[in-house]
Motif scaffolding. Structure first.
Motif, mmCIF file in Angstrom:
data_model
loop_
_atom_site.group_PDB
_atom_site.id
_atom_site.type_symbol
_atom_site.label_atom_id
_atom_site.label_comp_id
_atom_site.label_asym_id
_atom_site.label_seq_id
_atom_site.Cartn_x
_atom_site.Cartn_y
_atom_site.Cartn_z
ATOM 1 N N UNK A 162 0.826 -1.214 0.000
ATOM 2 C CA UNK A 162 0.000 0.000 0.000
ATOM 3 C C UNK A 162 0.859 1.263 0.000
ATOM 4 N N UNK A 163 2.151 1.107 0.186
ATOM 5 C CA UNK A 163 3.028 2.282 0.230
ATOM 6 C C UNK A 163 3.912 2.371 -0.995
ATOM 7 N N UNK A 164 3.552 1.657 -2.047
ATOM 8 C CA UNK A 164 4.246 1.823 -3.327
ATOM 9 C C UNK A 164 3.240 2.333 -4.354
ATOM 10 N N UNK A 165 3.597 3.406 -5.030
ATOM 11 C CA UNK A 165 2.749 3.966 -6.084
ATOM 12 C C UNK A 165 3.452 3.745 -7.414
ATOM 13 N N UNK A 166 2.828 2.950 -8.274
ATOM 14 C CA UNK A 166 3.408 2.705 -9.598
ATOM 15 C C UNK A 166 2.558 3.456 -10.625
ATOM 16 N N UNK A 167 3.102 4.510 -11.192
ATOM 17 C CA UNK A 167 2.310 5.338 -12.116
ATOM 18 C C UNK A 167 2.398 4.841 -13.556
ATOM 19 N N UNK A 168 3.128 3.741 -13.758
ATOM 20 C CA UNK A 168 3.317 3.288 -15.132
ATOM 21 C C UNK A 168 4.427 4.082 -15.808
ATOM 22 N N UNK A 169 4.532 3.907 -17.098
ATOM 23 C CA UNK A 169 5.652 4.503 -17.832
ATOM 24 C C UNK A 169 5.306 5.968 -18.108
ATOM 25 N N UNK A 170 5.523 6.805 -17.113
ATOM 26 C CA UNK A 170 5.021 8.182 -17.161
ATOM 27 C C UNK A 170 5.874 9.027 -16.213
ATOM 28 N N UNK A 171 7.043 9.436 -16.681
ATOM 29 C CA UNK A 171 8.000 10.050 -15.751
ATOM 30 C C UNK A 171 7.573 11.420 -15.256
ATOM 31 N N UNK A 172 6.858 12.180 -16.071
ATOM 32 C CA UNK A 172 6.439 13.503 -15.601
ATOM 33 C C UNK A 172 5.476 13.356 -14.426
ATOM 34 N N UNK A 173 4.549 12.430 -14.568
ATOM 35 C CA UNK A 173 3.630 12.169 -13.460
ATOM 36 C C UNK A 173 4.359 11.531 -12.291
ATOM 37 N N UNK A 174 5.334 10.688 -12.577
ATOM 38 C CA UNK A 174 6.145 10.066 -11.516
ATOM 39 C C UNK A 174 6.678 11.124 -10.556
ATOM 40 N N UNK A 175 7.337 12.130 -11.119
ATOM 41 C CA UNK A 175 7.975 13.155 -10.283
ATOM 42 C C UNK A 175 6.917 14.045 -9.626
ATOM 43 N N UNK A 176 5.885 14.413 -10.386
ATOM 44 C CA UNK A 176 4.846 15.289 -9.838
ATOM 45 C C UNK A 176 4.065 14.598 -8.726
#
Lengths: 279, 319
Positions: free
Chosen positions: B54-68
């Protein structure tokens, strides 16, 4: 005209309308005095901002980083005339500070800075940043089981930035019902209409296809805005996208739906004419 | 060509150290979360995901969203460790790093994995030899390039304890554990002097430090006394350590990065305005050919022989 600190009455719509009028007048004064700004977008967003801050959101300006506060992210960070005016009206800082807008060393930058100005959640200005950051805030709330909501306001032209659609995927995948995106759908961007530039329609279908719950409203109708924004998101299991149809320059005849007011600045005559109309 | 060195040869993959440390930190502090962009495996975070799904967020292949999303999680009171290949978390999301993390001055830890030329064979799109130059421009972003497994663990702990934005550059290249005096400590902004010396100084970081030590030992046998400084923090720089290095009269910097704008550039900015001495900046010249990381290090003289040679030449330029 009510002052922005007049207590809200039972006539919520009337009170929001009065505050929106004050925000329009004050923000236009800021742009006139600074001879800089984005008044067209200020005016398309004003009614949405006034509804959020005086009809929907839970916050305490004396404790601007209270962990339980509702969050608002101003993704269209160039529209600081309206944003700073609403923050001042909400009590985050003295209204007198608005007179320093864009002056040297002012806390009221051309684009909002969270470290200078209480009430700003994240620094914006470049487009396409708000929804991804708001998605992160909503995920934090989801992890904690917190009941705060996160609202983000984007321009419509701003949706041409791909970063929005990256986070649209993540927000729907994680069923972020605590996240609400409001699109200021004024159909104009800096240089021309959105549909002439890189068309967005059918915008509602796009959000639905991405897994969002979509509501389309008149973005200048307080009652419609209140209805969709006050509905409990619990159990929806989807983030909410409110497409608010608006007009750039709303409220002033010569600015209405006129692309040249994206970052136009008024002459003395135009300023005085606007004040005559904004009553 | 011999196989790359592995753990059983006394070499380590610093990503393992990162992963073990972040799991231990997360046990103790529920605010710690990880954010990945389909980079669980390459970040070695499979164990974290298992323990703290529950403490890992995987946003997929999306680095801009990753950082934001990292910035947003910090707003919600978390301590996010945002982990992805260094080439993408920096270059692909540079404006998010600037506006959402550095300019917003938020409590986010960016972990640039498999940095430098670790992905040698994959070519310059996957090399990350520009990251320090890009990130060094953000004055409040703490920039750490650990040299071995111990220092990686210490850097991650220090990043978690620091209230503000931090970038830690983690290699996947096999490196040995450095020899240190007992009681060695890591502190952001403090360099580590591994060998004392008075004829010249080598300032290195990351995967080049053990090579610098080997070169200094070769030079010592020739009678050239060489100081070796492990400058793990590139921002803020340890200016005292640079002054001590300049006092030897000759400085060679070594880094797994472009010679433009990295550690060498940062040191030169200080040396040129305080105590100008002859300097050489060793690194990669820019885009480099495809080849294994070890091959690239040899080809561009970032090995014991190449570093020793650069020191001899720089000492010869002393006035």
């Amino acid at each position: 005209m009510l002052s922005p600190t007049t207590p809200l009455t039972n006539d919520l719509v009337g009170a929001i309308a009065q505050r929106a009028l004050w925000i329009r007048r004050r923000s236009f004064q800021m742009v006139y005095e600074a001879q800089l700004g984005h008044p067209g977008g200020d005016f398309s967003a004003t009614d949405i901002l006034a509804t959020l801050y005086f009809g929907i959101m839970r916050y305490d300006p004396k404790s601007p980083r209270d962990p339980g506060r509702d969050r608002f992210v101003m993704s269209k960070g160039h529209c600081t005339g309206a944003f700073y005016s609403v923050l001042a009206a909400a009590g985050y800082f003295p209204q007198a500070d608005l007179s320093t807008y864009m002056q040297p060393l002012s806390k009221l930058n051309g684009h909002p800075n969270r470290n200078y100005l209480p009430g700003v959640e994240t620094n914006t200005g470049p487009l396409g940043h708000g929804l991804p950051v708001a998605t992160g805030i909503a995920i934090a709330g989801q992890i904690d089981g917190a009941d705060y909501r996160t609202f983000v306001l984007t321009g419509d032209g701003e949706l041409q930035e791909g970063s929005n659609w990256e986070s649209a995927l993540t927000a729907a995948h994680r069923k972020l019902e605590n996240l609400t995106l409001i699109v200021d759908r004024n159909r104009l961007q800096q240089g021309a209409g959105t549909e002439e530039t890189a068309s967005l329609d059918p915008l509602d279908d796009k959000w639905r296809a991405f897994g969002w719950h979509v509501e389309v409203v008149d973005g200048h109708d307080y009652r419609q805005l209140l209805d969709v924004l006050s509905a409990s998101p619990k159990g929806r299991a989807k983030p909410l996208c409110v497409i608010a149809n608006t007009f750039k320059g709303k409220g002033v005849s010569f600015m209405h739906d006129n692309v040249s007011w994206h970052h136009g600045v008024p002459t003395k005559e135009q300023y005085e004419q606007a004040l005559v109309e904004l009553v | 060509m011999s196989a790359a060195p592995s753990k059983k040869d006394g070499y380590f993959d610093c990503r393992d150290s990162f992963a073990a440390t972040i799991e231990a930190l997360a046990e103790a502090d529920p605010r710690i979360v990880t954010v990945v962009s389909d980079s669980v495996g390459s970040s070695k975070l499979g164990g974290f995901r298992k323990k703290f799904p529950e403490r890992m967020v995987n946003v997929g292949i999306a680095e801009q969203t990753l950082v934001a999303v990292g910035a947003g999680l910090a707003n919600g009171g978390k301590i996010p460790f945002v982990s992805a290949a260094s080439c993408f978390i920096t270059g692909r999301a540079m404006e998010q790093v600037k506006a959402d993390i550095a300019y917003s001055n938020v409590n986010v830890k960016l972990i640039g994995q498999s940095s430098g030329v670790a992905y040698g064979e994959l070519g310059p799109t996957h090399h990350s030899i520009e990251d320090l130059a890009w990130l060094r421009l953000f004055n409040n972003l703490q920039l750490i390039v650990p040299a071995d497994p111990w220092q990686t663990a210490e850097a991650i702990k220090a990043a978690a304890a620091f209230d503000g934005p931090v970038f830690v550059r983690v290699s996947r290249m096999a490196v040995p554990a450095l020899e240190r005096p007992a009681g060695a400590r890591f502190e952001i902004g403090k360099a580590e002097t591994l060998l004392d010396g008075h004829d010249a100084a080598i300032i290195a970081n990351g995967t080049t430090v053990h090579r610098a030590v080997a070169a200094a030992r070769t030079l010592a046998a020739e009678g050239i006394s060489t100081r070796v400084v492990n400058m793990a923090t590139v921002n803020p720089l340890d200016e005292t350590a640079i002054a001590e290095a300049a006092a030897t009269g000759a400085i060679v910097t070594v880094e797994e990065h472009s010679v433009r704008g990295g550690l060498g550039g940062a040191v030169a900015e200080i040396v040129s305005t305080t105590n100008p001495v002859p300097m050489r900046i060793l690194g990669f010249p820019g885009f480099v050919p495809t080849g294994s990381a070890e091959w690239l290090f040899d080809h561009f003289g970032l090995n014991e022989a190449g570093i020793a040679d650069a020191v001899r030449q720089t000492v010869a330029r002393k006035k």
